[in-house]
Scaffold this active site. Structure first.
Site, PDB file in Angstrom:
ATOM      1  N   TYR A  19      -2.404  -0.866  10.570  1.00 58.51           N
ATOM      2  CA  TYR A  19      -2.558  -1.242   8.959  1.00 58.51           C
ATOM      3  C   TYR A  19      -1.201  -0.847   8.420  1.00 58.51           C
ATOM      4  CZ  TYR A  19      -4.126  -0.999   4.114  1.00 58.51           C
ATOM      5  OH  TYR A  19      -4.279  -1.223   2.747  1.00 58.51           O
ATOM      6  N   SER A  60       0.909  -1.045   0.127  1.00 56.73           N
ATOM      7  CA  SER A  60      -0.023  -0.088   0.044  1.00 56.73           C
ATOM      8  C   SER A  60       0.812   1.202  -0.147  1.00 56.73           C
ATOM      9  CB  SER A  60      -0.713  -0.068   1.120  1.00 56.73           C
ATOM     10  OG  SER A  60      -1.332   1.259   1.382  1.00 56.73           O
TER      11      SER A  60
HETATM   12  P1  NAD Z   1     -11.185  -6.256  -0.100  1.00 58.85           P
HETATM   13  O1  NAD Z   1     -11.844  -6.032   1.020  1.00 58.85           O
HETATM   14  O2  NAD Z   1     -12.282  -6.328  -1.387  1.00 58.85           O
HETATM   15  O3  NAD Z   1     -10.306  -7.342  -0.424  1.00 58.85           O
HETATM   16  C1  NAD Z   1      -9.559  -7.959   0.739  1.00 58.85           C
HETATM   17  C2  NAD Z   1      -9.771  -9.596   0.822  1.00 58.85           C
HETATM   18  O4  NAD Z   1      -8.656 -10.371   1.731  1.00 58.85           O
HETATM   19  C3  NAD Z   1     -11.251 -10.000   0.839  1.00 58.85           C
HETATM   20  O5  NAD Z   1     -11.536 -10.884  -0.307  1.00 58.85           O
HETATM   21  C4  NAD Z   1     -11.396 -10.842   2.149  1.00 58.85           C
HETATM   22  O6  NAD Z   1     -12.219 -11.717   2.229  1.00 58.85           O
HETATM   23  C5  NAD Z   1      -9.813 -11.455   2.274  1.00 58.85           C
HETATM   24  N1  NAD Z   1      -9.365 -11.552   3.442  1.00 58.85           N
HETATM   25  C6  NAD Z   1      -9.476 -10.967   4.767  1.00 58.85           C
HETATM   26  N2  NAD Z   1      -9.113 -11.707   5.637  1.00 58.85           N
HETATM   27  C7  NAD Z   1      -8.453 -13.039   5.302  1.00 58.85           C
HETATM   28  C8  NAD Z   1      -8.004 -13.988   5.919  1.00 58.85           C
HETATM   29  N3  NAD Z   1      -7.782 -14.079   7.075  1.00 58.85           N
HETATM   30  N4  NAD Z   1      -7.582 -14.931   4.760  1.00 58.85           N
HETATM   31  C9  NAD Z   1      -7.868 -14.919   3.466  1.00 58.85           C
HETATM   32  N5  NAD Z   1      -8.414 -13.824   3.031  1.00 58.85           N
HETATM   33  C10 NAD Z   1      -8.746 -12.812   3.831  1.00 58.85           C
HETATM   34  O7  NAD Z   1     -10.178  -5.044  -0.422  1.00 58.85           O
HETATM   35  P2  NAD Z   1      -9.104  -4.651  -1.465  1.00 58.85           P
HETATM   36  O8  NAD Z   1      -8.966  -3.152  -1.411  1.00 58.85           O
HETATM   37  O9  NAD Z   1      -9.218  -5.429  -2.780  1.00 58.85           O
HETATM   38  O10 NAD Z   1      -7.898  -5.232  -0.660  1.00 58.85           O
HETATM   39  C11 NAD Z   1      -6.709  -6.085  -1.314  1.00 58.85           C
HETATM   40  C12 NAD Z   1      -5.507  -5.726  -1.046  1.00 58.85           C
HETATM   41  O11 NAD Z   1      -5.135  -4.533  -1.439  1.00 58.85           O
HETATM   42  C13 NAD Z   1      -5.306  -5.656   0.739  1.00 58.85           C
HETATM   43  O12 NAD Z   1      -4.093  -6.275   1.147  1.00 58.85           O
HETATM   44  C14 NAD Z   1      -5.252  -4.284   0.855  1.00 58.85           C
HETATM   45  O13 NAD Z   1      -4.539  -3.823   2.143  1.00 58.85           O
HETATM   46  C15 NAD Z   1      -4.493  -3.531  -0.438  1.00 58.85           C
HETATM   47  N6  NAD Z   1      -4.907  -2.259  -0.638  1.00 58.85           N
HETATM   48  C16 NAD Z   1      -5.909  -1.799  -0.962  1.00 58.85           C
HETATM   49  C17 NAD Z   1      -6.042  -0.414  -1.374  1.00 58.85           C
HETATM   50  C18 NAD Z   1      -7.326   0.036  -1.784  1.00 58.85           C
HETATM   51  O14 NAD Z   1      -7.518   1.568  -2.045  1.00 58.85           O
HETATM   52  N7  NAD Z   1      -8.656  -0.715  -2.049  1.00 58.85           N
HETATM   53  C19 NAD Z   1      -4.990   0.440  -1.357  1.00 58.85           C
HETATM   54  C20 NAD Z   1      -3.846  -0.074  -0.796  1.00 58.85           C
HETATM   55  C21 NAD Z   1      -3.920  -1.416  -0.478  1.00 58.85           C
END
Ligand code: NAD
Length: 270
Positions: A168, A155
């Protein structure tokens, strides 16, 4: 680079947390680039199976496996099932993650441990199992120049401190050093380990930050490129890092953030 349907032909990819958001898009793009894909889910079993059916109906190969990435036994079982089904693994996308936000002085140890456990320890557990299989199998020259590829979803908060989200931001800072240390250790065995650092991408994790015009306008003040990111922006970067197109790229973080890390507050002052 335009994404070709045979770029990852013959390869097997596992994407953690791919029943929604960024992980879902990454899995769909890897599949449409020719990889057989494991959709790992935690609680969203039906969503995961729907994605598998979609991929199969487009001529791809996919299975869904439930596992909590923070639990060593479940991670090991997921990798065993992957190898039993597809024979080996070439690409791991360490994507699963979550937020449990609070003011620092109110942050419970449970929420600290949960976020570190899933976002950081989960990536360690999955990377270790993937690396074991990459080392066992070695390079298959007709498949890829690398013995394996690991992509860690970090991130912008691996470099931007984030008040109210200390657990986080700490997990993402840890991913950076973990990723680079693994890359340094395994580069001689032709294993490539890189991260993607998304900025603000429209997914369920941050819905409140973009789902009203007021919230989105506020968020855009932080994004010089003038738009909130889409999941495809990340998926295209992941396909590139997973492919031999990036064969000489190892131990880097690719920021896909519309310039969020350019300190936009300094455009008008400082
Ligand atoms: P999201 O909530 O759609 O996806 C997160 C996924 O992780 C979900 O499918 C959830 O079920 C899964 N998950 C949570 N706990 C888990 C566990 N214990 N075991 C297995 N799976 C688990 O959100 P996203 O934005 O798609 O996030 C995906 C990644 O991207 C994350 O690591 C997040 O930190 C990172 N990220 C997202 C953003 C953003 O703006 N959306 C920005 C920076 C980083």
């Amino acid at each position: 680079m335009s994404i070709s349907s045979d770029l990852l032909e013959g390869q097997v990819a596992l994407v953690t947390g791919s029943s929604s958001g960024i992980g879902e898009s990454v899995a769909r793009y890897l599949a449409s680039s020719g990889a057989a894909v494991v959709i790992n889910y935690h609680s969203e079993k039906d969503e995961a199976h729907k994605i598998v059916e979609d991929i199969k109906s487009n001529g791809g190969k996919a299975i869904a496996i439930g596992a909590d990435v923070s639990k060593e036994d479940q991670v090991k079982a997921m990798f065993e099932q992957t190898l039993q089904t597809f024979g080996t693994l070439h690409i791991l996308v360490n994507n699963a993650g979550l937020q449990k936000d609070s003011a620092f002085v109110d942050m419970s140890l449970d929420h600290w441990n949960m976020v570190i456990g899933i976002n950081l320890t989960g990536q360690f557990l999955c990377a270790r199992e993937a690396a074991k299989e990459f080392l066992r199998r070695g390079i298959e020259p007709n498949i890829s120049k690398a013995a394996g590829k690991i992509i860690c979803m970090s991130s912008v908060h691996q470099v931007i401190p984030w008040a109210g989200h200390v657990n986080y931001a700490t997990s993402k800072g840890g991913i950076d050093m973990m990723m680079r240390s693994i890359a340094q250790e395994l580069a001689p065995q032709k294993i490539r380990v890189n991260s993607i650092a998304p900025g603000a991408i429209k997914t369920p994790i941050n819905k409140s930050a973009w789902d009203t015009p007021e919230a989105e306008a506020d968020l855009l003040k932080l994004i010089p490129s003038g738009r909130v990111g889409e999941v495809d922006d990340i998926a295209k970067a992941a396909v590139w890092l997973a492919s031999d197109e990036s064969d000489y790229v190892n131990g880097i973080t690719l920021f896909v953030d519309g310039g969020m890390t350019l300190y936009p507050g300094f455009r008008t002052g400082g």
